[in-house]
Design a protein around this motif. Structure first.
Motif, PDB file in Angstrom:
ATOM      1  N   LEU A 173       1.113   1.681   3.817  1.00 47.43           N
ATOM      2  CA  LEU A 173       0.600   0.543   3.055  1.00 47.43           C
ATOM      3  C   LEU A 173       1.638  -0.571   2.893  1.00 47.43           C
ATOM      4  CD1 LEU A 173      -1.366   2.651   0.415  1.00 47.43           C
ATOM      5  CD2 LEU A 173      -2.334   1.354   2.312  1.00 47.43           C
ATOM      6  N   PHE A 174       2.093  -0.845   1.671  1.00 45.85           N
ATOM      7  CA  PHE A 174       2.957  -2.001   1.421  1.00 45.85           C
ATOM      8  C   PHE A 174       4.453  -1.684   1.526  1.00 45.85           C
ATOM      9  CE2 PHE A 174      -0.877  -2.564  -1.326  1.00 45.85           C
ATOM     10  CZ  PHE A 174      -1.470  -3.579  -0.584  1.00 45.85           C
ATOM     11  N   GLU A 175       4.801  -0.434   1.750  1.00 45.93           N
ATOM     12  CA  GLU A 175       6.219  -0.058   1.741  1.00 45.93           C
ATOM     13  C   GLU A 175       7.081  -0.862   2.706  1.00 45.93           C
ATOM     14  OE1 GLU A 175       6.538   4.130   2.297  1.00 45.93           O
ATOM     15  OE2 GLU A 175       5.729   4.630   0.309  1.00 45.93           O
ATOM     16  N   GLY A 179       9.020  -6.816  -1.294  1.00 46.09           N
ATOM     17  CA  GLY A 179       9.816  -8.017  -1.528  1.00 46.09           C
ATOM     18  C   GLY A 179       9.309  -9.241  -0.800  1.00 46.09           C
ATOM     19  N   MET A 180       8.301  -9.082   0.075  1.00 41.59           N
ATOM     20  CA  MET A 180       7.751 -10.229   0.796  1.00 41.59           C
ATOM     21  C   MET A 180       6.530 -10.771   0.055  1.00 41.59           C
ATOM     22  SD  MET A 180       8.080  -8.896   4.762  1.00 41.59           S
ATOM     23  CE  MET A 180       7.553 -10.482   5.421  1.00 41.59           C
ATOM     24  N   GLU A 230       0.225  -8.015  -5.982  1.00 37.77           N
ATOM     25  CA  GLU A 230       1.657  -8.116  -6.244  1.00 37.77           C
ATOM     26  C   GLU A 230       2.397  -8.769  -5.085  1.00 37.77           C
ATOM     27  OE1 GLU A 230       2.865  -4.129  -7.079  1.00 37.77           O
ATOM     28  OE2 GLU A 230       1.344  -3.866  -8.636  1.00 37.77           O
ATOM     29  N   LEU A 231       1.781  -8.788  -3.899  1.00 37.95           N
ATOM     30  CA  LEU A 231       2.414  -9.373  -2.719  1.00 37.95           C
ATOM     31  C   LEU A 231       1.788 -10.699  -2.303  1.00 37.95           C
ATOM     32  CD1 LEU A 231       3.012  -6.167  -2.478  1.00 37.95           C
ATOM     33  CD2 LEU A 231       3.445  -6.672  -0.088  1.00 37.95           C
TER      34      LEU A 231
END
Length: 281
Positions: A173-175, A179-180, A230-231
């Motif tokens: 997923l987002f791992e 931070g992007m 969140e991203l």
């Protein structure tokens, strides 16, 4: 064996294996084998297959009789205006997912470029590549947990010379993109209810199970994808493909995560197919 006999024999073999699309499948296999269109195939029915072509054709028919999807037999899938390489390592791109791409392209009009796009669960790379080809002002990061799937995606990215605009990342997923920040996040996640997998057609069951299995209620991945906010950049949006009866459930999940302007869009069969949601402010 000439074309006429190949058509007759191939169709009979496939029908005996319970394949309803037998005639169409045999035509496609012969068109691919002989590099001709359908009209030329029937205009030259007396054309003899070369020995090596006969061997290949019989092998393809055997594979199709075993209910291997036609796309895996040929290692080809057609998606939008592209011909992609596929094999058993990836889900076969489907027409419904073309609608997802079209929705993203339409929604992105007017957004400030260059756009940063994230494709979660890229598989063959179909969505990422299509967006890069149709949105010249975007850069795509395409994530998949499967290194095998990414190997297939890498073939397709290379085929369309998009290595500089489509970045493939391995991870869950987002791992890989912590931070992007992205303007658009898109995904066609697994959404079939686990207990329903056994009822699928044999061809579908031959596709990678992790790309199909959405858990006990088919919603496992939407509960994880709702953290996409969140991203996302302040005016970014999330676009998801969903099952035909999941519009309300996915909307509720996204609403609980703070998304706004949530829309459920229908496919050509008038069934729920896409959920579009904007980041909270």
């Amino acid at each position: 064996m000439d074309v006429a006999r190949a058509l007759e024999w191939g169709e009979r073999m496939l029908r005996e294996s319970g394949i309803d699309t037998a005639r169409r499948d045999v035509e496609i296999l012969l068109q691919e084998l002989l590099d001709v269109d359908r009209s030329a195939l029937y205009l030259d029915r007396s054309r003899a297959l070369l020995p090596e072509q006969k061997i290949m054709f019989e092998q393809w028919i055997k594979q199709r009789c075993a209910r291997m999807p036609l796309q895996y037999v040929l290692h080809k899938a057609w998606f939008m205006d592209m011909e992609l390489y596929v094999d058993e390592r990836v889900l076969i791109p489907r027409p419904e997912t073309e609608l997802l791409v079209e929705v993203v392209i339409k929604e992105a009009k007017g957004m400030s470029e260059p756009l940063q796009v994230l494709d979660i669960g890229t598989g063959s790379g179909a969505i990422a590549i299509a967006l890069a080809r149709h949105m010249s002002g975007c850069r795509v990061w395409a994530v998949d947990i499967s290194p095998d799937a990414l190997a297939v995606a890498r073939i397709n990215v290379g085929k369309y010379s998009l290595q500089q605009r489509v970045t493939l990342l391995e991870g869950n997923l987002f791992e890989p993109v912590k931070g992007m920040a992205f303007d658009i996040i898109v995904s066609n996640p697994p959404y079939i209810v686990r207990d329903d997998l056994i009822e699928l057609e044999p061809e579908v069951r031959s596709e990678p199970e992790p790309a199909l299995n959405g858990g006990d209620d088919g919603l496992d991945f939407y509960r994880k994808l709702c953290h996409a906010g969140e991203l996302l950049k302040p005016h970014g949006f999330l676009a998801l493909e969903i099952g035909y009866d999941q519009g309300q459930a996915v909307s509720d999940i996204l609403k609980a995560c703070g998304f706004k302007d949530i829309q459920v869009l229908k496919d050509f069969a008038n069934m729920d197919r896409i959920v579009l949601a904007h980041k909270w402010k």
